[in-house]
Design an enzyme around this catalytic site. Structure first.
Site, mmCIF file in Angstrom:
data_model
loop_
_atom_site.group_PDB
_atom_site.id
_atom_site.type_symbol
_atom_site.label_atom_id
_atom_site.label_comp_id
_atom_site.label_asym_id
_atom_site.label_seq_id
_atom_site.Cartn_x
_atom_site.Cartn_y
_atom_site.Cartn_z
ATOM 1 C CB ILE A 217 -20.303 -20.401 -17.543
ATOM 2 C CG1 ILE A 217 -20.376 -21.642 -18.454
ATOM 3 C CG2 ILE A 217 -21.569 -19.549 -17.676
ATOM 4 C CD1 ILE A 217 -21.441 -22.656 -18.065
ATOM 5 C CD GLU B 222 -10.081 -26.332 -15.681
ATOM 6 O OE1 GLU B 222 -10.990 -25.493 -15.871
ATOM 7 O OE2 GLU B 222 -8.883 -26.025 -15.627
ATOM 8 C CB CYS C 255 -12.845 -23.190 -14.037
ATOM 9 S SG CYS C 255 -11.884 -21.885 -13.288
#
Ligand code: THU
Length: 140
Positions: free
Chosen positions: A47, A59, A57
């Site tokens: 985002i 993750e 990120c």
């Protein structure tokens, strides 16, 4: 170590999450999926932000979603980026993995081959809570 989960299913969840990436500045869409010990899967996508710095990120979105939902035992994290090559996680995400998913497998989706590494392999000699506690008395 894969202790019985379905890596292909986790990769599929990461690829699906990638479709929800908000990446208007880089055009680099990433998806991730974190598998909890209780079987729940938390997805994330990157985002971005016009100010660049607040960008997060995929993750970390996946791991933070898991923790926010009460999962403190992340077993595996799949990552899906653009192209056929497995995408290695950035240094920031490795540090967060060391904190929140220290014993997780990290599955970097690729075509035809995915790559699997442990968090310890991705971030050896990680800074962690042990460093804080062992040096507590030496703080100025
Ligand atoms: N990105 C991720 O989401 N995960 C990674 O492992 C590498 C980078 C994002 C951050 C940014 O939105 C874009 O990819 C380009 O760096």
């Amino acid at each position: 170590m894969n202790d019985g989960y379905d890596a292909a299913e986790l990769v599929a969840a990461a690829r699906e999450a990638r479709e929800r990436a908000y990446a208007p500045y880089s055009g680099f869409a990433v998806g991730a999926a974190a598998l909890c010990a209780d079987g729940r899967v938390f997805a994330g996508c990157n985002i971005e932000n016009a100010a660049y710095g607040p960008t997060i990120c995929a993750e970390r979105v996946a791991m933070f979603s898991a923790v926010a939902a009460g999962c403190r035992d992340i077993r595996a994290i799949a990552i899906a980026g653009p192209g056929a090559e497995p995408l290695p996680p950035c240094g920031c995400c490795r540090q967060v993995m060391a904190e929140l998913a220290p014993s997780a497998d990290v599955i970097m989706a690729g075509e035809p081959e995915s790559r699997v590494m442990t968090v310890a392999q991705l971030l050896p000699e990680a800074f962690g809570s042990d460093a804080l506690s062992t040096r507590r008395d030496d703080r100025e």
